[in-house]
Design a protein around this motif. Structure first.
Motif, PDB file in Angstrom:
ATOM      1  N   ASP A  32       0.925  -1.247   0.091  1.00 48.32           N
ATOM      2  CA  ASP A  32       0.146  -0.107  -0.137  1.00 48.32           C
ATOM      3  C   ASP A  32       0.890   1.245  -0.156  1.00 48.32           C
ATOM      4  OD1 ASP A  32      -2.011   1.668   0.188  1.00 48.32           O
ATOM      5  OD2 ASP A  32      -2.744   1.267   2.190  1.00 48.32           O
ATOM      6  N   TYR A  33       1.061   1.719  -1.169  1.00 46.16           N
ATOM      7  CA  TYR A  33       1.959   3.010  -1.399  1.00 46.16           C
ATOM      8  C   TYR A  33       1.033   4.150  -1.206  1.00 46.16           C
ATOM      9  CZ  TYR A  33       5.324   0.036  -3.731  1.00 46.16           C
ATOM     10  OH  TYR A  33       6.050  -1.084  -4.092  1.00 46.16           O
ATOM     11  N   THR A  34      -0.308   4.018  -0.804  1.00 45.49           N
ATOM     12  CA  THR A  34      -1.147   5.324  -1.133  1.00 45.49           C
ATOM     13  C   THR A  34      -0.641   6.543  -0.057  1.00 45.49           C
ATOM     14  OG1 THR A  34      -2.668   4.281   0.227  1.00 45.49           O
ATOM     15  CG2 THR A  34      -3.149   4.017  -2.060  1.00 45.49           C
ATOM     16  N   LEU A  35      -0.524   6.224   1.314  1.00 45.62           N
ATOM     17  CA  LEU A  35      -0.306   7.118   2.134  1.00 45.62           C
ATOM     18  C   LEU A  35       0.888   7.676   1.912  1.00 45.62           C
ATOM     19  CD1 LEU A  35      -1.391   8.495   4.829  1.00 45.62           C
ATOM     20  CD2 LEU A  35      -0.249   6.996   5.940  1.00 45.62           C
ATOM     21  N   PHE A  36       2.156   7.061   1.357  1.00 49.08           N
ATOM     22  CA  PHE A  36       3.418   7.650   1.322  1.00 49.08           C
ATOM     23  C   PHE A  36       3.330   8.642  -0.040  1.00 49.08           C
ATOM     24  CE2 PHE A  36       7.247   7.395  -1.309  1.00 49.08           C
ATOM     25  CZ  PHE A  36       8.206   8.103  -0.555  1.00 49.08           C
ATOM     26  N   PHE A  37       2.828   8.118  -0.963  1.00 44.38           N
ATOM     27  CA  PHE A  37       2.459   9.127  -2.381  1.00 44.38           C
ATOM     28  C   PHE A  37       1.390  10.186  -2.180  1.00 44.38           C
ATOM     29  CE2 PHE A  37       3.945   5.014  -5.014  1.00 44.38           C
ATOM     30  CZ  PHE A  37       5.018   5.607  -5.063  1.00 44.38           C
ATOM     31  N   THR A  38       0.588   9.985  -1.115  1.00 43.42           N
ATOM     32  CA  THR A  38      -0.324  11.060  -0.828  1.00 43.42           C
ATOM     33  C   THR A  38       0.473  12.310  -0.130  1.00 43.42           C
ATOM     34  OG1 THR A  38      -2.250   9.448  -0.988  1.00 43.42           O
ATOM     35  CG2 THR A  38      -2.333  11.781   0.106  1.00 43.42           C
ATOM     36  N   HIS A  39       1.329  11.828   0.983  1.00 43.60           N
ATOM     37  CA  HIS A  39       2.031  12.783   1.720  1.00 43.60           C
ATOM     38  C   HIS A  39       3.014  13.335   0.654  1.00 43.60           C
ATOM     39  CE1 HIS A  39       1.244  12.672   5.981  1.00 43.60           C
ATOM     40  NE2 HIS A  39       0.836  11.225   5.754  1.00 43.60           N
ATOM     41  N   VAL A  40       3.789  12.846  -0.112  1.00 40.09           N
ATOM     42  CA  VAL A  40       4.661  13.372  -1.221  1.00 40.09           C
ATOM     43  C   VAL A  40       3.874  14.208  -2.068  1.00 40.09           C
ATOM     44  CG1 VAL A  40       6.294  13.139  -2.891  1.00 40.09           C
ATOM     45  CG2 VAL A  40       6.374  11.498  -0.939  1.00 40.09           C
ATOM     46  N   ALA A  41       2.934  13.833  -2.708  1.00 36.01           N
ATOM     47  CA  ALA A  41       2.053  14.522  -3.635  1.00 36.01           C
ATOM     48  C   ALA A  41       1.591  16.011  -2.929  1.00 36.01           C
ATOM     49  CB  ALA A  41       0.808  13.908  -4.238  1.00 36.01           C
ATOM     50  N   VAL A  42       0.950  15.771  -1.736  1.00 25.52           N
ATOM     51  CA  VAL A  42       0.227  16.798  -0.885  1.00 25.52           C
ATOM     52  C   VAL A  42       1.516  17.893  -0.575  1.00 25.52           C
ATOM     53  CG1 VAL A  42      -0.573  17.651   1.185  1.00 25.52           C
ATOM     54  CG2 VAL A  42      -1.668  15.828  -0.124  1.00 25.52           C
ATOM     55  N   ALA A  43       2.567  17.149  -0.174  1.00 30.46           N
ATOM     56  CA  ALA A  43       3.840  18.214   0.040  1.00 30.46           C
ATOM     57  C   ALA A  43       4.364  19.062  -1.157  1.00 30.46           C
ATOM     58  CB  ALA A  43       5.006  17.391   0.600  1.00 30.46           C
ATOM     59  N   SER A  44       4.310  18.518  -2.315  1.00 30.36           N
ATOM     60  CA  SER A  44       4.708  18.963  -3.573  1.00 30.36           C
ATOM     61  C   SER A  44       3.821  20.173  -3.947  1.00 30.36           C
ATOM     62  CB  SER A  44       4.941  17.847  -4.767  1.00 30.36           C
ATOM     63  OG  SER A  44       5.865  17.013  -4.284  1.00 30.36           O
ATOM     64  N   VAL A  45       2.590  19.685  -3.938  1.00 28.33           N
ATOM     65  CA  VAL A  45       1.288  20.724  -4.185  1.00 28.33           C
ATOM     66  C   VAL A  45       1.185  21.790  -3.435  1.00 28.33           C
ATOM     67  CG1 VAL A  45      -0.908  20.940  -4.743  1.00 28.33           C
ATOM     68  CG2 VAL A  45       0.143  18.869  -5.788  1.00 28.33           C
ATOM     69  N   LEU A  46       1.203  21.410  -2.230  1.00 29.50           N
ATOM     70  CA  LEU A  46       1.198  22.441  -1.252  1.00 29.50           C
ATOM     71  C   LEU A  46       2.488  23.562  -1.158  1.00 29.50           C
ATOM     72  CD1 LEU A  46      -0.752  21.324   1.664  1.00 29.50           C
ATOM     73  CD2 LEU A  46      -1.229  22.736  -0.087  1.00 29.50           C
ATOM     74  N   GLY A  47       3.672  22.825  -1.379  1.00 32.92           N
ATOM     75  CA  GLY A  47       4.811  23.477  -1.557  1.00 32.92           C
ATOM     76  C   GLY A  47       5.039  24.696  -2.692  1.00 32.92           C
ATOM     77  N   VAL A  48       4.401  24.051  -3.893  1.00 33.24           N
ATOM     78  CA  VAL A  48       4.148  25.100  -4.946  1.00 33.24           C
ATOM     79  C   VAL A  48       3.286  26.099  -4.921  1.00 33.24           C
ATOM     80  CG1 VAL A  48       3.706  25.149  -7.678  1.00 33.24           C
ATOM     81  CG2 VAL A  48       4.981  23.237  -6.747  1.00 33.24           C
ATOM     82  N   PHE A  49       2.158  25.785  -3.985  1.00 35.66           N
ATOM     83  CA  PHE A  49       0.858  26.772  -3.954  1.00 35.66           C
ATOM     84  C   PHE A  49       1.431  28.046  -2.891  1.00 35.66           C
ATOM     85  CE2 PHE A  49      -2.066  28.016  -0.769  1.00 35.66           C
ATOM     86  CZ  PHE A  49      -3.131  28.622  -1.619  1.00 35.66           C
ATOM     87  N   CYS A  50       2.287  27.389  -1.924  1.00 39.52           N
ATOM     88  CA  CYS A  50       2.578  28.481  -0.950  1.00 39.52           C
ATOM     89  C   CYS A  50       3.754  29.123  -1.374  1.00 39.52           C
ATOM     90  CB  CYS A  50       3.044  27.544   0.504  1.00 39.52           C
ATOM     91  SG  CYS A  50       3.756  28.576   1.827  1.00 39.52           S
ATOM     92  N   GLY A  51       4.690  28.649  -2.467  1.00 39.14           N
ATOM     93  CA  GLY A  51       5.782  29.514  -2.823  1.00 39.14           C
ATOM     94  C   GLY A  51       5.199  30.340  -3.737  1.00 39.14           C
ATOM     95  N   GLY A  52       4.139  30.014  -4.407  1.00 41.23           N
ATOM     96  CA  GLY A  52       3.629  30.813  -5.560  1.00 41.23           C
ATOM     97  C   GLY A  52       3.057  31.892  -4.689  1.00 41.23           C
ATOM     98  N   LEU A  53       2.090  31.546  -3.723  1.00 40.86           N
ATOM     99  CA  LEU A  53       1.494  32.567  -2.924  1.00 40.86           C
ATOM    100  C   LEU A  53       2.437  33.778  -2.296  1.00 40.86           C
ATOM    101  CD1 LEU A  53      -1.349  33.232  -1.932  1.00 40.86           C
ATOM    102  CD2 LEU A  53      -0.743  32.087   0.308  1.00 40.86           C
ATOM    103  N   TYR A  54       3.797  33.325  -1.910  1.00 45.99           N
ATOM    104  CA  TYR A  54       4.370  34.222  -1.341  1.00 45.99           C
ATOM    105  C   TYR A  54       5.912  34.325  -2.139  1.00 45.99           C
ATOM    106  CZ  TYR A  54       2.098  33.430   3.034  1.00 45.99           C
ATOM    107  OH  TYR A  54       1.083  33.278   4.022  1.00 45.99           O
ATOM    108  N   PHE A  55       5.615  34.398  -3.461  1.00 45.30           N
ATOM    109  CA  PHE A  55       6.605  34.245  -4.490  1.00 45.30           C
ATOM    110  C   PHE A  55       7.750  35.470  -4.348  1.00 45.30           C
ATOM    111  CE2 PHE A  55       8.536  34.757  -8.717  1.00 45.30           C
ATOM    112  CZ  PHE A  55       9.453  33.424  -8.793  1.00 45.30           C
TER     113      PHE A  55
END
Length: 291
Positions: A32-55
């Protein structure tokens, strides 16, 4: 001689238990890779979102407030994302109780297995991903020393929050109560972290609550690390040019001390040690099958 043989036998048994438990955890992780990949995906998406918000945040007074807001966002994200650590322990608790009662392995082996297969892949790696993306997109201090000090603080806070959620999940057999208390704790930390309200403006009867808030120390250390790079505020107030050190603005806006970085590191280590000892004690003394 007998004591030495007994210790050797215990060590060999413990290593065998840990190997068996780790092998089972690894199989679960492989299935079951779902939790690991979800954490990584959420971290990447929110990282780009937050980085763009405070770019590329500027160095005005408002820009500095946005920088601290960016750091606060990361702390709040870690506090709430650590809830999944609580859920993992709640779901696996009945299995652990049954297998412990049958003496399949020791609680220490189970705890080490939890640390290896939960904390490292599901907490530390996503924290590093989201922090790295946000740090460089937001235009924070551009040197390796301040970046790694920034990353170090967030990893410490991640460990503290993960162990806190482990403690709640082990102490309360009802997962709903543990989740509720964890969410309320996160809200409490956000209130007393120093971003929503100036720490010196809190009424004295409530001001002491800030000292029980790990996010307060995290946000202060991150802010001190940022201004410690020599950041200068360049702004204009009613046509009058302003050129002052960011540490002065930090103290005026948030009440953070300019020399508190290493104190905050020690306090976070103390929280990690306290929560860790609490988890070990509760697992050994309380999380057992009672008949």
């Amino acid at each position: 001689m007998q004591k030495r043989d007994r210790r050797s036998t215990y060590a060999a048994t413990f290593l065998t238990q840990l190997e068996v438990l780790s092998a089972r955890e690894w199989k679960i992780l492989k299935r079951d890779y779902t939790l690991f990949f979800t954490h990584v995906a959420v971290a990447s998406v929110l990282g780009v979102f937050c980085g763009g918000l405070y770019f590329k945040t500027d160095i005005t007074i408002a820009g500095f407030q946005s920088r601290v807001g960016c750091l606060f966002f990361l702390g709040a994200l870690i506090a709430f994302s650590s809830l999944s650590a609580l859920y993992n322990v709640v779901t696996i608790r009945p299995l652990f109780l049954r297998e412990r009662s049958a003496s399949f392995y020791s609680p220490t082996a189970w705890l080490l297995s939890r640390f290896i297969f939960d904390v490292l892949p599901l907490r530390i790696i996503p924290t590093i991903i989201v922090s790295t993306i946000v740090y460089w997109m937001a235009g924070l201090a551009h040197d390796a020393a301040h970046f790694f000090k920034f990353l170090f603080i967030l990893v410490l806070y991640t460990l503290a929050m993960t162990l806190w959620n482990f403690l709640l999940a082990c102490f309360f057999s009802n997962g709903g109560i543990a989740i509720l208390l964890s969410a309320l704790t996160a809200l409490y930390q956000m209130t007393f972290a120093g971003f929503f309200v100036h720490l010196n403006d809190i009424p004295p009867v409530l001001r002491w609550l800030q000292w029980l808030c790990p996010l307060k120390y995290t946000l202060e250390a991150l802010s001190v690390n940022e201004v410690g790079s020599g950041l200068m505020i360049q702004d204009s107030l009613q046509g009058v040019p302003v050129n002052v050190s960011a540490s002065l603005i930090m103290n005026l806006l948030f009440g953070f001390g300019s020399n508190n970085y290493y104190r905050d590191v020690l306090v976070l280590f103390a929280y990690i040690a306290g929560f860790g000892l609490g988890v070990i004690g509760i697992v050994w003394l309380k999380v057992r099958e009672r008949r």
